[in-house]
Design a protein around this motif. Structure first.
Motif, mmCIF file in Angstrom:
data_model
loop_
_atom_site.group_PDB
_atom_site.id
_atom_site.type_symbol
_atom_site.label_atom_id
_atom_site.label_comp_id
_atom_site.label_asym_id
_atom_site.label_seq_id
_atom_site.Cartn_x
_atom_site.Cartn_y
_atom_site.Cartn_z
ATOM 1 N N ALA A 34 2.670 45.121 9.523
ATOM 2 C CA ALA A 34 3.710 44.238 9.915
ATOM 3 C C ALA A 34 4.145 44.700 11.383
ATOM 4 C CB ALA A 34 4.666 44.395 8.809
ATOM 5 N N THR A 35 4.833 43.785 11.896
ATOM 6 C CA THR A 35 5.143 43.930 13.053
ATOM 7 C C THR A 35 6.681 43.368 13.237
ATOM 8 O OG1 THR A 35 4.323 41.942 14.223
ATOM 9 C CG2 THR A 35 3.227 44.049 14.239
ATOM 10 N N ILE A 36 7.559 43.805 14.409
ATOM 11 C CA ILE A 36 8.828 42.976 14.542
ATOM 12 C C ILE A 36 8.523 42.430 16.039
ATOM 13 C CG2 ILE A 36 11.286 43.671 14.731
ATOM 14 C CD1 ILE A 36 10.236 44.521 11.938
ATOM 15 N N SER A 37 8.788 41.223 15.957
ATOM 16 C CA SER A 37 8.692 40.555 17.147
ATOM 17 C C SER A 37 10.109 40.400 17.839
ATOM 18 C CB SER A 37 8.309 39.154 16.999
ATOM 19 O OG SER A 37 6.957 39.116 16.383
ATOM 20 N N ARG A 38 9.845 40.052 19.163
ATOM 21 C CA ARG A 38 11.162 39.804 20.001
ATOM 22 C C ARG A 38 10.803 38.491 20.875
ATOM 23 N NH1 ARG A 38 9.407 45.097 22.536
ATOM 24 N NH2 ARG A 38 8.857 44.717 24.438
ATOM 25 N N GLU A 39 11.884 38.024 21.246
ATOM 26 C CA GLU A 39 11.954 36.845 22.367
ATOM 27 C C GLU A 39 11.706 37.214 23.564
ATOM 28 O OE1 GLU A 39 12.125 33.047 23.192
ATOM 29 O OE2 GLU A 39 13.184 33.492 21.231
ATOM 30 N N SER A 40 10.476 36.498 24.074
ATOM 31 C CA SER A 40 9.807 36.897 25.475
ATOM 32 C C SER A 40 10.858 36.869 26.569
ATOM 33 C CB SER A 40 8.486 36.137 25.638
ATOM 34 O OG SER A 40 9.173 34.710 25.884
ATOM 35 N N THR A 41 11.738 35.894 26.462
ATOM 36 C CA THR A 41 12.753 35.641 27.594
ATOM 37 C C THR A 41 13.768 36.829 27.899
ATOM 38 O OG1 THR A 41 13.989 34.549 26.156
ATOM 39 C CG2 THR A 41 12.545 33.149 27.468
ATOM 40 N N PHE A 42 13.703 37.919 27.172
ATOM 41 C CA PHE A 42 14.569 39.016 27.129
ATOM 42 C C PHE A 42 14.026 40.062 27.584
ATOM 43 C CE2 PHE A 42 16.929 36.274 23.755
ATOM 44 C CZ PHE A 42 17.948 35.667 24.746
ATOM 45 N N GLU A 43 12.861 40.151 28.259
ATOM 46 C CA GLU A 43 12.005 41.286 28.316
ATOM 47 C C GLU A 43 12.602 42.166 29.627
ATOM 48 O OE1 GLU A 43 9.216 44.030 27.718
ATOM 49 O OE2 GLU A 43 9.668 42.372 26.719
ATOM 50 N N ASN A 44 13.575 41.660 30.436
ATOM 51 C CA ASN A 44 13.934 42.184 31.465
ATOM 52 C C ASN A 44 15.091 43.068 31.132
ATOM 53 O OD1 ASN A 44 15.625 39.791 30.816
ATOM 54 N ND2 ASN A 44 16.451 39.755 32.996
ATOM 55 N N ILE A 45 15.898 42.685 30.190
ATOM 56 C CA ILE A 45 16.899 43.607 29.411
ATOM 57 C C ILE A 45 16.266 44.615 28.910
ATOM 58 C CG2 ILE A 45 18.565 43.694 27.858
ATOM 59 C CD1 ILE A 45 19.056 40.551 27.852
ATOM 60 N N ILE A 46 15.184 44.363 28.317
ATOM 61 C CA ILE A 46 14.601 45.842 27.639
ATOM 62 C C ILE A 46 14.104 46.561 28.726
ATOM 63 C CG2 ILE A 46 12.372 46.508 26.414
ATOM 64 C CD1 ILE A 46 13.020 43.754 24.787
ATOM 65 N N VAL A 47 13.395 45.977 29.696
ATOM 66 C CA VAL A 47 12.937 46.939 30.833
ATOM 67 C C VAL A 47 14.220 47.873 31.576
ATOM 68 C CG1 VAL A 47 11.897 46.933 33.187
ATOM 69 C CG2 VAL A 47 11.038 45.605 31.477
ATOM 70 N N THR A 48 15.201 46.956 31.649
ATOM 71 C CA THR A 48 16.485 47.809 32.191
ATOM 72 C C THR A 48 17.046 48.693 31.259
ATOM 73 O OG1 THR A 48 17.083 45.781 33.477
ATOM 74 C CG2 THR A 48 18.755 47.517 32.901
ATOM 75 N N PHE A 49 17.195 48.673 30.005
ATOM 76 C CA PHE A 49 17.681 49.545 29.108
ATOM 77 C C PHE A 49 17.087 50.567 28.596
ATOM 78 C CE2 PHE A 49 20.922 46.215 29.640
ATOM 79 C CZ PHE A 49 22.279 46.865 29.214
ATOM 80 N N VAL A 50 15.724 50.144 28.588
ATOM 81 C CA VAL A 50 14.892 51.196 27.841
ATOM 82 C C VAL A 50 13.898 51.956 29.075
ATOM 83 C CG1 VAL A 50 13.006 51.722 26.100
ATOM 84 C CG2 VAL A 50 14.737 49.984 25.716
ATOM 85 N N GLU A 51 12.988 51.316 29.703
ATOM 86 C CA GLU A 51 12.073 51.973 30.453
ATOM 87 C C GLU A 51 12.867 52.461 31.938
ATOM 88 O OE1 GLU A 51 9.016 48.871 31.113
ATOM 89 O OE2 GLU A 51 9.038 48.511 28.928
ATOM 90 N N LYS A 52 13.584 51.492 32.676
ATOM 91 C CA LYS A 52 14.115 52.109 33.950
ATOM 92 C C LYS A 52 15.475 53.052 33.815
ATOM 93 C CE LYS A 52 13.256 48.177 36.820
ATOM 94 N NZ LYS A 52 13.803 46.822 37.462
ATOM 95 N N ASN A 53 16.355 52.742 32.853
ATOM 96 C CA ASN A 53 17.574 53.766 32.867
ATOM 97 C C ASN A 53 17.609 54.415 31.569
ATOM 98 O OD1 ASN A 53 19.035 52.426 35.210
ATOM 99 N ND2 ASN A 53 18.550 50.588 34.087
ATOM 100 N N LYS A 54 16.901 54.399 30.914
ATOM 101 C CA LYS A 54 16.588 55.342 29.734
ATOM 102 C C LYS A 54 17.937 55.519 28.583
ATOM 103 C CE LYS A 54 12.457 57.144 31.109
ATOM 104 N NZ LYS A 54 11.449 56.128 31.313
ATOM 105 N N ILE A 55 18.517 54.369 28.734
ATOM 106 C CA ILE A 55 19.710 54.251 27.934
ATOM 107 C C ILE A 55 19.452 54.333 26.400
ATOM 108 C CG2 ILE A 55 21.610 52.784 27.261
ATOM 109 C CD1 ILE A 55 21.537 53.807 30.148
ATOM 110 N N PHE A 56 18.141 53.892 26.175
ATOM 111 C CA PHE A 56 17.677 53.899 24.572
ATOM 112 C C PHE A 56 16.243 54.414 24.773
ATOM 113 C CE2 PHE A 56 20.731 50.601 24.304
ATOM 114 C CZ PHE A 56 21.422 50.749 23.224
ATOM 115 N N GLU A 57 16.167 55.390 23.672
ATOM 116 C CA GLU A 57 14.832 56.257 23.677
ATOM 117 C C GLU A 57 13.731 55.319 23.715
ATOM 118 O OE1 GLU A 57 13.138 59.443 20.498
ATOM 119 O OE2 GLU A 57 15.014 59.239 20.511
ATOM 120 N N THR A 58 13.556 54.257 22.719
ATOM 121 C CA THR A 58 12.411 53.315 22.577
ATOM 122 C C THR A 58 12.872 51.971 22.305
ATOM 123 O OG1 THR A 58 12.476 53.535 20.235
ATOM 124 C CG2 THR A 58 11.321 55.217 21.166
#
Length: 149
Positions: free
Chosen positions: A2-26
């Motif tokens: 099983a997987t948990i999907s997400r809306e593709s249009t919000f990918e930039n928010i994920i990149v900002t909060f998780v990958e670039k600024n490390k606000i969230f661990e994963t």
């Protein structure tokens, strides 16, 4: 699996909060925060364009202890303990609340992009406002009154 999907249009928010600024661990941690925000704001939105290549395996939620939030939201939404027998429906509820949270965050960030280019302060303000709107404290200095025996 099983997987948990997400809306593709919000990918930039994920990149900002998780990958670039490390606000969230994963991504799973951020998705969980979005789902909680969506639920608190009564914003459940179907995913129109899922990015299945970026779907998160359910095992990621289990291994990080975040799976209990999926079940909690499903039960809170349905008030039915038999919902736990339908894992796919539980995931769908969680995904849709997360999508609602993404929409709220995206909208707030776009409104305040001149003052907060990254969006972190806007996100924190949104969380505080939502928390207060739902009966939470309005400041760190506000006292909690506990019921007396």
């Amino acid at each position: 699996m099983a997987t948990i999907s997400r809306e593709s249009t919000f990918e930039n928010i994920i990149v900002t909060f998780v990958e670039k600024n490390k606000i969230f661990e994963t991504n799973a941690h951020f998705l969980n925060a979005c789902a909680q925000l969506g639920y608190a704001s009564k914003k459940r939105v179907k995913i129109k364009t899922p990015d299945n290549s970026k779907a998160i395996k359910s095992e990621t939620f289990t291994s990080t202890g975040l799976d209990s939030y999926i079940w909690m939201l499903a039960f809170a939404e349905t008030n039915n303990p038999f919902i736990f027998d339908d894992e796919d429906e539980c995931f769908k509820i969680f995904e849709e609340y997360a999508n609602g949270g993404y929409q709220l965050i995206s909208k707030e960030i776009s409104k305040k992009s001149k003052d907060d280019a990254i969006g972190i302060e806007t996100f924190i303000s949104l969380l505080k406002r939502t928390y207060s709107d739902n009966g939470g404290l309005t400041s760190v200095n506000e006292e909690i009154s506990l019921p007396s025996d």
